[in-house]
Design a protein around this motif. Sequence first.
Motif, PDB file in Angstrom:
ATOM      1  N   ASN A   1       8.741   8.239 -11.005  1.00 37.50           N
ATOM      2  CA  ASN A   1       8.686   9.665 -11.418  1.00 37.50           C
ATOM      3  C   ASN A   1       7.401  10.176 -10.766  1.00 37.50           C
ATOM      4  N   MET A   2       7.418  11.462 -10.559  1.00 36.15           N
ATOM      5  CA  MET A   2       6.246  12.109  -9.811  1.00 36.15           C
ATOM      6  C   MET A   2       5.874  13.342 -10.376  1.00 36.15           C
ATOM      7  N   GLY A   3       4.480  12.885 -10.672  1.00 34.28           N
ATOM      8  CA  GLY A   3       3.925  14.137 -11.387  1.00 34.28           C
ATOM      9  C   GLY A   3       3.025  14.901 -10.560  1.00 34.28           C
ATOM     10  N   TRP A   4       2.799  16.215 -11.099  1.00 33.65           N
ATOM     11  CA  TRP A   4       1.648  17.130 -10.414  1.00 33.65           C
ATOM     12  C   TRP A   4       0.450  17.384 -11.276  1.00 33.65           C
TER      13      TRP A   4
ATOM     14  N   ASN B   1       5.314  30.133  -8.197  1.00 39.48           N
ATOM     15  CA  ASN B   1       5.338  31.497  -8.319  1.00 39.48           C
ATOM     16  C   ASN B   1       4.618  32.318  -9.297  1.00 39.48           C
ATOM     17  N   SER B   2       4.435  33.395  -9.225  1.00 34.98           N
ATOM     18  CA  SER B   2       3.679  34.469 -10.020  1.00 34.98           C
ATOM     19  C   SER B   2       2.385  33.987 -10.328  1.00 34.98           C
ATOM     20  N   LEU B   3       1.881  33.417  -9.244  1.00 35.60           N
ATOM     21  CA  LEU B   3       0.578  32.747  -9.323  1.00 35.60           C
ATOM     22  C   LEU B   3      -0.318  33.656 -10.148  1.00 35.60           C
ATOM     23  N   LYS B   4      -1.275  33.184 -10.718  1.00 31.21           N
ATOM     24  CA  LYS B   4      -2.527  33.720 -11.543  1.00 31.21           C
ATOM     25  C   LYS B   4      -3.898  33.120 -11.109  1.00 31.21           C
ATOM     26  N   PRO B   5      -4.964  33.813 -11.305  1.00 30.63           N
ATOM     27  CA  PRO B   5      -6.317  33.355 -11.000  1.00 30.63           C
ATOM     28  C   PRO B   5      -6.470  31.981 -11.574  1.00 30.63           C
ATOM     29  N   GLU B   6      -6.074  31.848 -12.815  1.00 27.96           N
ATOM     30  CA  GLU B   6      -6.391  30.775 -13.583  1.00 27.96           C
ATOM     31  C   GLU B   6      -5.547  29.454 -13.026  1.00 27.96           C
ATOM     32  N   ASP B   7      -4.666  29.552 -12.016  1.00 26.86           N
ATOM     33  CA  ASP B   7      -4.108  28.647 -11.557  1.00 26.86           C
ATOM     34  C   ASP B   7      -4.813  27.667 -10.371  1.00 26.86           C
ATOM     35  N   THR B   8      -6.089  28.539 -10.029  1.00 26.82           N
ATOM     36  CA  THR B   8      -6.997  27.972  -9.169  1.00 26.82           C
ATOM     37  C   THR B   8      -7.248  26.606  -9.332  1.00 26.82           C
ATOM     38  N   ALA B   9      -7.203  25.655  -8.543  1.00 27.24           N
ATOM     39  CA  ALA B   9      -7.467  24.279  -8.804  1.00 27.24           C
ATOM     40  C   ALA B   9      -7.133  23.455  -7.495  1.00 27.24           C
ATOM     41  N   VAL B  10      -7.765  22.379  -7.504  1.00 21.98           N
ATOM     42  CA  VAL B  10      -7.303  21.236  -6.499  1.00 21.98           C
ATOM     43  C   VAL B  10      -5.822  20.625  -7.097  1.00 21.98           C
ATOM     44  N   TYR B  11      -4.759  20.640  -6.525  1.00 24.26           N
ATOM     45  CA  TYR B  11      -3.398  20.102  -6.801  1.00 24.26           C
ATOM     46  C   TYR B  11      -3.361  18.777  -6.342  1.00 24.26           C
ATOM     47  N   TYR B  12      -3.071  17.981  -7.251  1.00 21.98           N
ATOM     48  CA  TYR B  12      -2.943  16.272  -6.927  1.00 21.98           C
ATOM     49  C   TYR B  12      -1.150  15.919  -7.309  1.00 21.98           C
ATOM     50  N   CYS B  13      -0.678  15.288  -6.418  1.00 24.81           N
ATOM     51  CA  CYS B  13       0.669  14.585  -6.726  1.00 24.81           C
ATOM     52  C   CYS B  13       0.199  13.234  -7.294  1.00 24.81           C
ATOM     53  N   ALA B  14       1.213  12.522  -7.941  1.00 21.57           N
ATOM     54  CA  ALA B  14       1.054  11.163  -8.486  1.00 21.57           C
ATOM     55  C   ALA B  14       2.156  10.404  -8.688  1.00 21.57           C
ATOM     56  N   ALA B  15       2.227   9.171  -8.558  1.00 26.72           N
ATOM     57  CA  ALA B  15       3.547   8.351  -8.811  1.00 26.72           C
ATOM     58  C   ALA B  15       3.325   7.583  -9.942  1.00 26.72           C
ATOM     59  N   GLY B  16       4.216   7.738 -10.767  1.00 29.91           N
ATOM     60  CA  GLY B  16       3.899   6.408 -11.894  1.00 29.91           C
ATOM     61  C   GLY B  16       4.934   6.597 -13.065  1.00 29.91           C
ATOM     62  N   GLY B  17       4.532   6.868 -14.440  1.00 30.10           N
ATOM     63  CA  GLY B  17       5.345   6.917 -15.377  1.00 30.10           C
ATOM     64  C   GLY B  17       5.717   8.374 -15.830  1.00 30.10           C
ATOM     65  N   TRP B  18       6.622   8.626 -16.884  1.00 29.97           N
ATOM     66  CA  TRP B  18       6.970   9.709 -17.460  1.00 29.97           C
ATOM     67  C   TRP B  18       5.903  10.127 -18.569  1.00 29.97           C
ATOM     68  N   ASP B  19       4.788  11.003 -18.264  1.00 34.19           N
ATOM     69  CA  ASP B  19       3.680  10.913 -18.918  1.00 34.19           C
ATOM     70  C   ASP B  19       2.972  12.131 -18.694  1.00 34.19           C
TER      71      ASP B  19
ATOM     72  N   TYR C   1      -0.211   5.879  -8.624  1.00 30.32           N
ATOM     73  CA  TYR C   1      -0.833   6.295  -6.941  1.00 30.32           C
ATOM     74  C   TYR C   1      -0.907   7.747  -7.211  1.00 30.32           C
ATOM     75  N   TRP C   2      -1.987   8.221  -6.313  1.00 27.85           N
ATOM     76  CA  TRP C   2      -2.523   9.565  -6.364  1.00 27.85           C
ATOM     77  C   TRP C   2      -2.837   9.916  -4.920  1.00 27.85           C
TER      78      TRP C   2
ATOM     79  N   GLN D   1       0.836  -1.364   0.165  1.00 21.89           N
ATOM     80  CA  GLN D   1      -0.069  -0.108  -0.213  1.00 21.89           C
ATOM     81  C   GLN D   1       0.900   1.270   0.158  1.00 21.89           C
ATOM     82  N   VAL D   2       0.409   2.303  -0.937  1.00 20.07           N
ATOM     83  CA  VAL D   2       1.124   3.404  -1.006  1.00 20.07           C
ATOM     84  C   VAL D   2       0.195   4.649  -0.653  1.00 20.07           C
ATOM     85  N   GLN D   3       0.746   5.470   0.136  1.00 17.88           N
ATOM     86  CA  GLN D   3       0.181   6.632   0.392  1.00 17.88           C
ATOM     87  C   GLN D   3       1.122   7.871  -0.118  1.00 17.88           C
ATOM     88  N   LEU D   4       0.211   9.051  -0.753  1.00 14.95           N
ATOM     89  CA  LEU D   4       0.626  10.139  -1.087  1.00 14.95           C
ATOM     90  C   LEU D   4      -0.093  11.184  -0.372  1.00 14.95           C
ATOM     91  N   VAL D   5       0.391  12.048   0.156  1.00 14.76           N
ATOM     92  CA  VAL D   5      -0.398  13.167   1.052  1.00 14.76           C
ATOM     93  C   VAL D   5       0.167  14.499   0.683  1.00 14.76           C
TER      94      VAL D   5
END
Length: 122
Positions: free
Chosen positions: A34-37, A85-103, A111-112, A1-5
């Motif tokens: 590889n770790m994706g956002w 950095n230099s955040l914009k209103p259009e960056d508003t979102a829920v952000y997730y990290c994920a483990a897996g492939g280079w894609d 894993y998420w 079992q893998v957990q990402l927080v």
Amino acid sequence: QVQLVESGGGLVQAGGSLRLSCAASGRITFSSYNMGWFRQAPGKEREFVGVISGSGSPTYYVDSVKGRFLISRDNAKNTVTLQMNSLKPEDTAVYYCAAGGWDTSIDRYNYWGQGTQVTVSS
């Protein structure tokens, strides 16, 4: 079992910065992944933001965040960081990290995390 927080989300004004962290635990050889956002805005599909290789280099970003966002990792601590950095209103979102492939595709990640909210006010 893998957990990402994920952690570090919040409310910031346009032009400001936030630093998101993702901690991995469980049965994972962190440096092998590889770790994706990714991010998901209300009413929109989850989209790729960037990815970092298991060794820490190279990285790859979607055009809309290039030059503003930076992904790094600490394999000794099983953590990956998204510096925004230099955040914009259009960056508003829920952000997730994920483990897996280079894609850029969500289907290539095994894993998420649960996500952390980032809100950028104008």
